[in-house]
Enzyme design. Structure first.
Site, PDB file in Angstrom:
ATOM      1  N   ARG A  52     -47.934 109.645  27.181  1.00  0.00           N
ATOM      2  CA  ARG A  52     -48.809 110.394  26.280  1.00  0.00           C
ATOM      3  C   ARG A  52     -49.231 109.574  25.061  1.00  0.00           C
ATOM      4  O   ARG A  52     -50.312 109.809  24.500  1.00  0.00           O
ATOM      5  CB  ARG A  52     -48.132 111.690  25.838  1.00  0.00           C
ATOM      6  CG  ARG A  52     -48.193 112.765  26.897  1.00  0.00           C
ATOM      7  CD  ARG A  52     -47.467 114.010  26.451  1.00  0.00           C
ATOM      8  NE  ARG A  52     -47.855 115.182  27.242  1.00  0.00           N
ATOM      9  CZ  ARG A  52     -47.310 116.376  27.094  1.00  0.00           C
ATOM     10  NH1 ARG A  52     -46.369 116.569  26.200  1.00  0.00           N
ATOM     11  NH2 ARG A  52     -47.721 117.390  27.837  1.00  0.00           N
ATOM     12  N   LYS A 189     -40.924 129.183  38.941  1.00  0.00           N
ATOM     13  CA  LYS A 189     -41.410 130.537  38.664  1.00  0.00           C
ATOM     14  C   LYS A 189     -42.823 130.776  39.139  1.00  0.00           C
ATOM     15  O   LYS A 189     -43.764 130.096  38.725  1.00  0.00           O
ATOM     16  CB  LYS A 189     -41.365 130.785  37.159  1.00  0.00           C
ATOM     17  CG  LYS A 189     -39.974 131.028  36.618  1.00  0.00           C
ATOM     18  CD  LYS A 189     -40.101 131.079  35.140  1.00  0.00           C
ATOM     19  CE  LYS A 189     -39.099 131.963  34.452  1.00  0.00           C
ATOM     20  NZ  LYS A 189     -39.435 131.977  33.001  1.00  0.00           N
ATOM     21  N   GLY A 338     -46.242 117.349  33.137  1.00  0.00           N
ATOM     22  CA  GLY A 338     -44.914 117.934  33.211  1.00  0.00           C
ATOM     23  C   GLY A 338     -44.074 117.335  34.321  1.00  0.00           C
ATOM     24  O   GLY A 338     -44.090 116.123  34.537  1.00  0.00           O
ATOM     25  N   GLY A 361     -49.088 122.875  31.125  1.00  0.00           N
ATOM     26  CA  GLY A 361     -49.645 124.208  30.901  1.00  0.00           C
ATOM     27  C   GLY A 361     -51.148 124.163  30.679  1.00  0.00           C
ATOM     28  O   GLY A 361     -51.895 125.003  31.179  1.00  0.00           O
TER      29      GLY A 361
HETATM   30  C1  3PG Z   1     -46.374 120.354  26.484  1.00  0.00           C
HETATM   31  O1  3PG Z   1     -45.572 119.432  26.563  1.00  0.00           O
HETATM   32  O2  3PG Z   1     -46.439 121.266  27.316  1.00  0.00           O
HETATM   33  C2  3PG Z   1     -47.362 120.333  25.361  1.00  0.00           C
HETATM   34  O3  3PG Z   1     -47.075 119.309  24.471  1.00  0.00           O
HETATM   35  C3  3PG Z   1     -47.395 121.674  24.666  1.00  0.00           C
HETATM   36  O4  3PG Z   1     -46.122 121.974  24.170  1.00  0.00           O
HETATM   37  P1  3PG Z   1     -45.671 123.486  24.064  1.00  0.00           P
HETATM   38  O5  3PG Z   1     -45.556 124.003  25.460  1.00  0.00           O
HETATM   39  O6  3PG Z   1     -44.343 123.478  23.335  1.00  0.00           O
HETATM   40  O7  3PG Z   1     -46.743 124.230  23.293  1.00  0.00           O
HETATM   41 MG    MG Z   2     -45.347 123.358  27.882  1.00  0.00          MG
END
Ligand code: 3PG
Ligand code: MG
Length: 383
Positions: A52, A189, A338, A361
């Protein structure tokens, strides 16, 4: 979001046209430097993956080449509105100094409750002394937080290069799919993915389901799942999804074998009906081979979520096989951020796919809704 709306998000060139010479200007760049950290016993902290940070460099370099003073800002973890040393930006700042010397990085935005609370007073403090704002924090653009939606109301603003690329690739999947288009979804999930599954059903030809969420689908089919993880209150929803997909002529590919442990805790392989006391932790070899065939025959593949508990060597095989298929297929391949991006990196296959998104997300929400709060703020700010 239509194609028109995408082109309505100002780019760096639009910002330059609006502000004029950027030399000497202070530009606030919202980045997503929420990187995984390893806290060692001796108190030292190590960045596990700096993807990132590296991903923000094209924007930072574009600005510094024009003589702008770049001030970056990010959240790290979820410190809940107060300073906590374990969420300090120090390790990130040290890495950034190696990659982009002379670029400032503010302290963790979430040390102030005004960030997640989208407090106007916090926004005012952020933009104080700032001439322009760039959002390059794709991974946080689904959050209506102060640093994401606030600054465009105050100063000329644009999306950075990373945001632009993410939008282009992910909305390309949504709006210009090449068929067969297959989504590979895993993770624990189903409740996290319900919205995106419903949206994807409109465009994909098939959805491959792995990870613990397959057990909620098995339960909907009336199959015994032993003591495997599942979501009891989502069983009916999974049944409805299966019926809906069938009525639309789409295929939901579920595993037909599973590896895990039996009632004695010993490693075992099962069919898709698990005996009493068994726990499934990965898709089995037959399913991994079947999923590989589907991925190989596709022209476009989106993958989000591991097929099993890949952190444990005994249960990494399903995720590894899918990662290898992603690397080997001729299809255009996109991996949501992720865990699946982490898995690809673990197997050293991250260079073998067409696009690894920096957002987990955020990529799911963009596929689902075609827009994100951070993009809307940039569009409004320029109107
Ligand atoms: C992530 O890693 O999903 C993003 O940086 C957003 O973080 P958050 O889910 O804590 O808002
Ligand atoms: Mg997140």
């Amino acid at each position: 979001m239509s194609e028109v709306a995408v082109s309505a998000i100002p780019r760096l060139e639009d910002l330059e046209a609006r502000v004029g010479d950027l030399s000497g200007k202070r530009v606030l760049v919202r980045t997503d430097f929420n990187v995984p950290l390893d806290h060692h016993d001796d108190g030292s902290v190590e960045i596990v993956d700096d993807f990132r940070i590296k991903s923000a460099l094209p924007t930072i370099e574009w600005l510094t080449e024009r003589g702008a003073t770049v001030v970056t800002a990010s959240h790290l973890g979820r410190p809940k509105g107060e300073p906590k040393p374990e969420f300090s930006m120090d390790p990130v700042r040290a890495r950034l100094a190696e990659l982009a010397p002379g670029v400032e990085l503010l302290e963790n935005l979430r040390f102030d409750p005004g960030e997640t609370g989208n407090d106007p007073a916090f926004v005012e403090r952020l933009v104080d002394g700032i001439d322009a704002y760039v959002n390059d924090a794709f991974g946080a653009s689904h959050r209506s937080h102060a640093s994401i939606v606030g600054p465009p109301q105050h100063v000329p603003s644009a999306m950075g290069r990373l945001l632009e690329k993410e939008v282009d690739v992910l909305l390309g999947l949504r709006n210009k799919p090449k068929h067969p288009f297959v989504a590979v979804l895993g993770g624990a999930k189903i409740s996290d993915k319900l919205g995106v599954i419903e949206a994807l059903l409109e465009t994909v030809d098939g959805i491959i389901i792995g990870g613990a969420m397959c057990f909620t689908f098995f339960a909907a089919q009336g199959k015994p799942i032993g003591d495997s993880l599942f979501e009891p209150d989502m069983v009916d929803t999974c049944g409805e999804l299966l019926a809906k997909a069938e009525s639309m002529g789409k295929t939901i590919h579920l595993p037909d074998d599973i590896t895990g442990v039996d009632a004695t805790g010993a490693f075992a392989t099962f069919g898709s009906r698990l005996p009493d006391g068994a726990i499934g932790y990965d898709i089995g070899p037959g399913s991994a081979a079947a999923f590989t065939d589907v991925i190989m025959d596709a022209r476009m593949v989106f993958w989000n979520g591991p097929m099993g508990m890949f952190e444990d060597e005994r249960f990494e095989s399903g995720t590894r096989t899918v990662a290898q298929a992603m690397a080997g297929t001729k299809a255009f391949t996109v991996v949501g951020g992720g865990d699946s991006a982490a898995a690809l990196a673990q197997f050293r296959l991250d260079d073998e796919v067409d696009h690894v998104s920096t957002g987990g997300g955020a990529s799911l929400e963009l596929l689902e809704n075609g827009d994100l709060p951070g993009f809307e703020a940039l569009r409004k700010g320029s109107s």
